[in-house]
Design a protein around this motif. Structure first.
Motif, PDB file in Angstrom:
ATOM      1  N   VAL A  45       0.841  -1.201   0.000  1.00 31.62           N
ATOM      2  CA  VAL A  45       0.000   0.000   0.000  1.00 31.62           C
ATOM      3  C   VAL A  45       0.877   1.252   0.000  1.00 31.62           C
ATOM      4  O   VAL A  45       0.586   2.215  -0.718  1.00 31.62           O
ATOM      5  CB  VAL A  45      -0.979  -0.021   1.198  1.00 31.62           C
ATOM      6  CG1 VAL A  45      -1.675   1.318   1.356  1.00 31.62           C
ATOM      7  CG2 VAL A  45      -2.012  -1.125   1.010  1.00 31.62           C
ATOM      8  N   ALA A  46       1.954   1.248   0.769  1.00 39.72           N
ATOM      9  CA  ALA A  46       2.859   2.409   0.785  1.00 39.72           C
ATOM     10  C   ALA A  46       3.440   2.664  -0.601  1.00 39.72           C
ATOM     11  O   ALA A  46       3.517   3.814  -1.046  1.00 39.72           O
ATOM     12  CB  ALA A  46       3.977   2.187   1.798  1.00 39.72           C
ATOM     13  N   MET A  47       3.834   1.603  -1.299  1.00 45.07           N
ATOM     14  CA  MET A  47       4.372   1.773  -2.658  1.00 45.07           C
ATOM     15  C   MET A  47       3.303   2.314  -3.600  1.00 45.07           C
ATOM     16  O   MET A  47       3.581   3.190  -4.421  1.00 45.07           O
ATOM     17  CB  MET A  47       4.924   0.452  -3.187  1.00 45.07           C
ATOM     18  CG  MET A  47       6.227   0.052  -2.560  1.00 45.07           C
ATOM     19  SD  MET A  47       7.059  -1.373  -3.340  1.00 45.07           S
ATOM     20  CE  MET A  47       5.766  -2.581  -3.448  1.00 45.07           C
ATOM     21  N   LEU A  48       2.081   1.799  -3.491  1.00 45.59           N
ATOM     22  CA  LEU A  48       1.001   2.281  -4.357  1.00 45.59           C
ATOM     23  C   LEU A  48       0.689   3.752  -4.079  1.00 45.59           C
ATOM     24  O   LEU A  48       0.394   4.507  -5.004  1.00 45.59           O
ATOM     25  CB  LEU A  48      -0.254   1.425  -4.171  1.00 45.59           C
ATOM     26  CG  LEU A  48      -0.159  -0.002  -4.706  1.00 45.59           C
ATOM     27  CD1 LEU A  48      -1.350  -0.825  -4.235  1.00 45.59           C
ATOM     28  CD2 LEU A  48      -0.069  -0.010  -6.220  1.00 45.59           C
ATOM     29  N   LEU A  49       0.759   4.165  -2.831  1.00 46.48           N
ATOM     30  CA  LEU A  49       0.474   5.555  -2.476  1.00 46.48           C
ATOM     31  C   LEU A  49       1.554   6.512  -2.994  1.00 46.48           C
ATOM     32  O   LEU A  49       1.293   7.704  -3.167  1.00 46.48           O
ATOM     33  CB  LEU A  49       0.310   5.705  -0.964  1.00 46.48           C
ATOM     34  CG  LEU A  49      -0.960   5.090  -0.383  1.00 46.48           C
ATOM     35  CD1 LEU A  49      -0.929   5.172   1.144  1.00 46.48           C
ATOM     36  CD2 LEU A  49      -2.207   5.756  -0.934  1.00 46.48           C
ATOM     37  N   GLU A  50       2.758   5.992  -3.234  1.00 47.12           N
ATOM     38  CA  GLU A  50       3.823   6.827  -3.804  1.00 47.12           C
ATOM     39  C   GLU A  50       3.447   7.332  -5.198  1.00 47.12           C
ATOM     40  O   GLU A  50       3.934   8.369  -5.641  1.00 47.12           O
ATOM     41  CB  GLU A  50       5.138   6.050  -3.881  1.00 47.12           C
ATOM     42  CG  GLU A  50       5.786   5.828  -2.535  1.00 47.12           C
ATOM     43  CD  GLU A  50       7.035   4.984  -2.619  1.00 47.12           C
ATOM     44  OE1 GLU A  50       7.446   4.578  -3.744  1.00 47.12           O
ATOM     45  OE2 GLU A  50       7.616   4.699  -1.552  1.00 47.12           O
ATOM     46  N   ASP A  51       2.572   6.594  -5.883  1.00 50.73           N
ATOM     47  CA  ASP A  51       2.125   6.996  -7.218  1.00 50.73           C
ATOM     48  C   ASP A  51       1.016   8.039  -7.165  1.00 50.73           C
ATOM     49  O   ASP A  51       0.521   8.469  -8.203  1.00 50.73           O
ATOM     50  CB  ASP A  51       1.612   5.778  -7.998  1.00 50.73           C
ATOM     51  CG  ASP A  51       2.742   4.813  -8.341  1.00 50.73           C
ATOM     52  OD1 ASP A  51       3.899   5.252  -8.390  1.00 50.73           O
ATOM     53  OD2 ASP A  51       2.455   3.624  -8.549  1.00 50.73           O
TER      54      ASP A  51
END
Length: 68
Positions: A45-51
């Motif tokens: 989720v943290a990686m997806l939120l970076e986008d």
């Protein structure tokens, strides 16, 4: 800090815990323990939120017990 609700199931064949965030494309993972699954989901989720801000396709409402 944001909070998301994850649905967790256990695969009967692999015995792995599998989790996903309803309506959040790509927000899914697995783990041998609940702690491992939570850490893996948090990372995804943290990686997806970076986008950028996700466009949620659905909102988790709850569960219901169905008697048949």
């Amino acid at each position: 800090m944001r909070t998301f609700t994850a649905v967790v199931e256990r695969d009967p064949q692999t015995k792995l815990f599998v989790g996903y965030v309803p309506g959040f494309a790509g927000a899914h993972s697995q783990g041998a323990t609940m702690d491992e699954l939570q850490a893996n989901l948090r990372e995804v989720v943290a990686m997806l939120l970076e986008d950028g801000e996700p466009r949620l396709e659905a909102e988790f409402v709850g569960t219901q017990e169905i008697s048949v």
